[in-house]
Design a protein around this motif. Structure first.
Motif, short mmCIF file in Angstrom:
data_model
loop_
_atom_site.label_atom_id
_atom_site.label_comp_id
_atom_site.label_asym_id
_atom_site.label_seq_id
_atom_site.Cartn_x
_atom_site.Cartn_y
_atom_site.Cartn_z
N UNK A 1 0.79 -1.24 -0.10
CA UNK A 1 -0.13 0.09 -0.03
C UNK A 1 0.89 1.24 -0.05
N UNK A 2 2.19 1.01 0.27
CA UNK A 2 3.22 2.07 0.09
C UNK A 2 3.08 2.98 1.60
N UNK A 3 2.65 2.56 2.42
CA UNK A 3 2.68 2.87 4.01
C UNK A 3 4.12 2.57 4.65
N UNK A 4 4.91 1.60 4.21
CA UNK A 4 6.17 1.28 4.61
C UNK A 4 7.14 1.31 3.58
N UNK A 5 8.64 1.40 3.76
CA UNK A 5 9.42 1.73 2.85
C UNK A 5 9.63 2.75 1.95
N UNK A 6 10.41 2.72 1.14
CA UNK A 6 10.62 3.75 0.17
C UNK A 6 9.84 3.57 -1.17
N UNK A 7 9.18 4.73 -1.73
CA UNK A 7 8.36 4.30 -2.89
C UNK A 7 9.28 4.66 -4.02
N UNK A 8 9.30 3.85 -5.19
CA UNK A 8 9.78 4.14 -6.29
C UNK A 8 9.44 3.28 -7.53
N UNK A 9 10.11 3.21 -8.50
CA UNK A 9 9.91 2.46 -9.73
C UNK A 9 11.12 1.70 -10.04
N UNK A 10 10.81 0.54 -10.59
CA UNK A 10 11.96 -0.55 -11.07
C UNK A 10 11.64 -0.79 -12.61
N UNK A 11 12.64 -0.24 -13.39
CA UNK A 11 12.65 -0.19 -14.63
C UNK A 11 13.44 -1.67 -15.33
N UNK A 12 12.45 -2.20 -15.76
CA UNK A 12 12.73 -3.82 -16.00
C UNK A 12 13.91 -3.99 -17.21
N UNK A 13 14.82 -4.72 -16.72
CA UNK A 13 15.96 -5.04 -17.71
C UNK A 13 15.65 -6.29 -18.31
N UNK A 14 15.38 -7.31 -17.48
CA UNK A 14 14.90 -8.69 -17.80
C UNK A 14 14.18 -9.29 -16.83
N UNK A 15 13.40 -10.44 -17.44
CA UNK A 15 12.63 -11.32 -16.24
C UNK A 15 12.84 -12.62 -16.62
N UNK A 16 13.03 -13.34 -15.67
CA UNK A 16 13.26 -14.87 -15.69
C UNK A 16 12.30 -15.81 -14.91
N UNK A 17 12.15 -16.98 -15.34
CA UNK A 17 11.30 -17.56 -14.39
C UNK A 17 12.58 -18.61 -13.63
N UNK A 18 12.56 -18.69 -12.28
CA UNK A 18 13.44 -19.41 -11.75
C UNK A 18 12.34 -20.47 -10.51
N UNK A 19 12.55 -21.64 -11.10
CA UNK A 19 12.05 -23.00 -10.28
C UNK A 19 12.82 -23.31 -9.04
N UNK A 20 12.53 -23.57 -7.91
CA UNK A 20 13.38 -24.27 -6.96
C UNK A 20 13.94 -25.49 -7.54
N UNK A 21 15.08 -25.86 -7.30
CA UNK A 21 15.71 -27.10 -7.71
C UNK A 21 14.91 -28.41 -7.37
N UNK A 22 14.04 -28.17 -6.08
CA UNK A 22 13.59 -29.42 -5.69
C UNK A 22 11.78 -29.31 -6.11
N UNK A 23 11.63 -28.55 -7.11
CA UNK A 23 10.16 -28.43 -7.33
C UNK A 23 9.59 -29.50 -8.19
N UNK A 24 8.41 -30.19 -7.62
CA UNK A 24 7.62 -31.05 -8.41
C UNK A 24 7.52 -30.66 -9.78
N UNK A 25 7.01 -31.77 -10.78
CA UNK A 25 6.41 -31.61 -12.04
C UNK A 25 5.23 -30.45 -11.80
N UNK A 26 4.30 -30.90 -10.82
CA UNK A 26 2.87 -30.10 -10.78
C UNK A 26 3.09 -28.77 -10.28
#
Length: 218
Positions: free
Chosen positions: A55-80
């Motif tokens: 909600x912006x009530x805590x921390x510092x407000x700002x924007x993050x300009x995306x350079x790249x996004x990637x999907x990262x699955x945990x090494x022990x994640x099941x197929x489902x």
């Protein structure tokens, strides 16, 4: 004759095992109230923490300009879990709303991929110590997300109320309970326990329902 003695011995053993299992489940069930209480407190605390940042009530407000996004699955994640959950990590440059703080190596966990150059509204969490300032964390902001977290906060009230009832009245939610629910409920009504439990569960249900409903209007 031998068969009669054997049957009697077997019956005695069965009764002993039944008694041991019953007492074990009774203790486990009695501890269920503590489980409800602790789970409710954790859920409410987590919802309040995440909701305040979203909600912006805590921390510092700002924007993050995306350079790249990637999907990262945990090494022990099941197929489902790999199929049903796609944890996406977007990296980029964070600039605070007042322009006084920047971070070229900022990263935030989101639900979907964003194209490079997309500006995401985020909150920079407050570091616990000066040593943690270099490893700031970022949370995606937005009132729709905040209200969902507030729904979790109120949901924790329901679990906490159930935990208070079970511990105060002696009712075991799991396994064998020494007293019935009706007896425990009647005993709770002799003091303030029943009013407290009804109030917590009522506020929790109404608050959670309203929070999730309001989140769809943002």
């Amino acid at each position: 004759m031998a068969q009669t003695q054997g049957t009697g011995s077997g019956t005695a053993v069965d009764r002993s095992l039944t008694g041991l299992v019953g007492r074990a489940f009774g203790r486990l069930g009695r501890a269920g109230g503590l489980v409800f209480l602790l789970a409710g407190l954790v859920l409410s605390g987590w919802g309040a923490y995440e909701g305040a940042y979203a909600a912006g009530w805590a921390g510092t407000n700002g924007t993050l300009t995306v350079k790249q996004c990637e999907v990262s699955y945990p090494s022990n994640a099941s197929r489902s879990s790999r199929k049903n959950r796609r944890p996406v990590r977007c990296e980029g440059t964070f600039v605070s709303e007042d322009g006084k703080s920047t971070d070229a190596h900022a990263a935030v966990q989101v639900r979907k991929r964003y194209a490079p150059g997309t500006e995401l509204a985020v909150q920079q969490t407050e570091p616990l110590t000066a040593a943690d300032a270099a490893d700031a964390e970022y949370l995606q902001a937005g009132m729709d997300r905040a209200w969902r977290w507030f729904g979790a906060f109120f949901g924790g009230w329901v679990l906490t109320g159930l935990g208070v009832f079970c511990l105060a009245a002696g009712f075991a939610p799991f396994g064998q309970s020494r007293i019935s629910f009706d007896t425990a409920w009647e005993a709770a009504g002799r003091g303030a326990t029943r009013s407290v439990v009804i109030g917590m569960i009522g506020v929790g249900l109404v608050g959670a329902g309203m929070s999730f409903l309001v989140s769809y209007f943002f």
